[in-house]
Design a protein around this motif. Structure first.
Motif, PDB file in Angstrom:
ATOM      1  N   MET A  19      30.850  41.983  47.148  1.00  0.00           N
ATOM      2  CA  MET A  19      30.477  42.275  45.787  1.00  0.00           C
ATOM      3  C   MET A  19      31.242  43.471  45.228  1.00  0.00           C
ATOM      4  O   MET A  19      31.438  43.573  44.043  1.00  0.00           O
ATOM      5  CB  MET A  19      28.970  42.556  45.775  1.00  0.00           C
ATOM      6  CG  MET A  19      28.189  41.955  44.653  1.00  0.00           C
ATOM      7  SD  MET A  19      28.867  40.467  43.975  1.00  0.00           S
ATOM      8  CE  MET A  19      27.475  39.737  43.305  1.00  0.00           C
ATOM      9  N   LYS A  20      31.694  44.364  46.108  1.00  0.00           N
ATOM     10  CA  LYS A  20      32.456  45.517  45.643  1.00  0.00           C
ATOM     11  C   LYS A  20      33.779  45.097  45.032  1.00  0.00           C
ATOM     12  O   LYS A  20      34.281  45.722  44.122  1.00  0.00           O
ATOM     13  CB  LYS A  20      32.689  46.494  46.789  1.00  0.00           C
ATOM     14  CG  LYS A  20      31.460  47.214  47.241  1.00  0.00           C
ATOM     15  CD  LYS A  20      31.776  48.172  48.343  1.00  0.00           C
ATOM     16  CE  LYS A  20      30.528  48.877  48.805  1.00  0.00           C
ATOM     17  NZ  LYS A  20      30.787  49.835  49.859  1.00  0.00           N
ATOM     18  N   CYS A  21      34.345  44.004  45.547  1.00  0.00           N
ATOM     19  CA  CYS A  21      35.628  43.521  45.040  1.00  0.00           C
ATOM     20  C   CYS A  21      35.493  43.081  43.578  1.00  0.00           C
ATOM     21  O   CYS A  21      36.371  43.348  42.771  1.00  0.00           O
ATOM     22  CB  CYS A  21      36.112  42.366  45.896  1.00  0.00           C
ATOM     23  SG  CYS A  21      37.734  41.751  45.425  1.00  0.00           S
ATOM     24  N   VAL A  22      34.385  42.429  43.248  1.00  0.00           N
ATOM     25  CA  VAL A  22      34.165  41.980  41.873  1.00  0.00           C
ATOM     26  C   VAL A  22      34.046  43.187  40.943  1.00  0.00           C
ATOM     27  O   VAL A  22      34.596  43.197  39.853  1.00  0.00           O
ATOM     28  CB  VAL A  22      32.910  41.085  41.788  1.00  0.00           C
ATOM     29  CG1 VAL A  22      32.567  40.764  40.348  1.00  0.00           C
ATOM     30  CG2 VAL A  22      33.114  39.813  42.590  1.00  0.00           C
ATOM     31  N   GLY A  23      33.345  44.219  41.373  1.00  0.00           N
ATOM     32  CA  GLY A  23      33.205  45.427  40.573  1.00  0.00           C
ATOM     33  C   GLY A  23      34.539  46.125  40.356  1.00  0.00           C
ATOM     34  O   GLY A  23      34.829  46.622  39.271  1.00  0.00           O
ATOM     35  N   PHE A  28      37.493  44.667  40.434  1.00  0.00           N
ATOM     36  CA  PHE A  28      38.278  43.837  39.521  1.00  0.00           C
ATOM     37  C   PHE A  28      37.835  44.054  38.088  1.00  0.00           C
ATOM     38  O   PHE A  28      38.657  44.174  37.189  1.00  0.00           O
ATOM     39  CB  PHE A  28      38.142  42.356  39.897  1.00  0.00           C
ATOM     40  CG  PHE A  28      38.828  41.454  38.925  1.00  0.00           C
ATOM     41  CD1 PHE A  28      40.198  41.296  38.944  1.00  0.00           C
ATOM     42  CD2 PHE A  28      38.102  40.772  37.960  1.00  0.00           C
ATOM     43  CE1 PHE A  28      40.842  40.480  38.039  1.00  0.00           C
ATOM     44  CE2 PHE A  28      38.729  39.949  37.044  1.00  0.00           C
ATOM     45  CZ  PHE A  28      40.104  39.798  37.091  1.00  0.00           C
ATOM     46  N   ALA A  29      36.534  44.100  37.862  1.00  0.00           N
ATOM     47  CA  ALA A  29      36.013  44.311  36.512  1.00  0.00           C
ATOM     48  C   ALA A  29      36.443  45.672  35.972  1.00  0.00           C
ATOM     49  O   ALA A  29      36.770  45.800  34.792  1.00  0.00           O
ATOM     50  CB  ALA A  29      34.496  44.185  36.506  1.00  0.00           C
ATOM     51  N   ASN A  59      40.193  45.427  35.151  1.00  0.00           N
ATOM     52  CA  ASN A  59      40.329  44.574  33.979  1.00  0.00           C
ATOM     53  C   ASN A  59      39.909  45.332  32.717  1.00  0.00           C
ATOM     54  O   ASN A  59      40.588  45.285  31.694  1.00  0.00           O
ATOM     55  CB  ASN A  59      39.487  43.310  34.155  1.00  0.00           C
ATOM     56  CG  ASN A  59      39.744  42.292  33.071  1.00  0.00           C
ATOM     57  OD1 ASN A  59      40.863  42.123  32.632  1.00  0.00           O
ATOM     58  ND2 ASN A  59      38.693  41.615  32.651  1.00  0.00           N
TER      59      ASN A  59
END
Length: 77
Positions: free
Chosen positions: A1-5, A7-8, A11
């Motif tokens: 889940m840290k990867c999604v954060g 990336f966000a 971005n």
């Protein structure tokens, strides 16, 4: 889940800074070459990029829709 954060966050950084960086680049180009040449150069550069992409990716020119007809049969309304 840290990867999604992460990336966000990256971005959001690029989206938030894109207008400011574009304005800086345009202002700097206009200061160096004058406003007329800056605008004409930007237009010519845009046309060249479009032509380059059209030559390197001819499948994009033939693209008519982003929908996959095979998948639409399986999706119910």
């Amino acid at each position: 889940m840290k990867c999604v954060g992460a990336f966000a966050a990256v971005n959001g950084l690029f989206l938030g800074a894109s207008n400011e960086l574009g304005g800086f680049e345009s202002g700097l180009t206009a200061q160096w070459f004058g406003p007329t040449l800056s605008v004409v150069g930007g237009g010519v550069g845009t046309v060249l990029v479009v032509l380059l992409v059209a030559l390197l990716a001819p499948e994009l020119r033939r693209l008519t829709t982003l929908r996959d007809p095979k998948l639409e049969d399986t999706i119910s309304p």
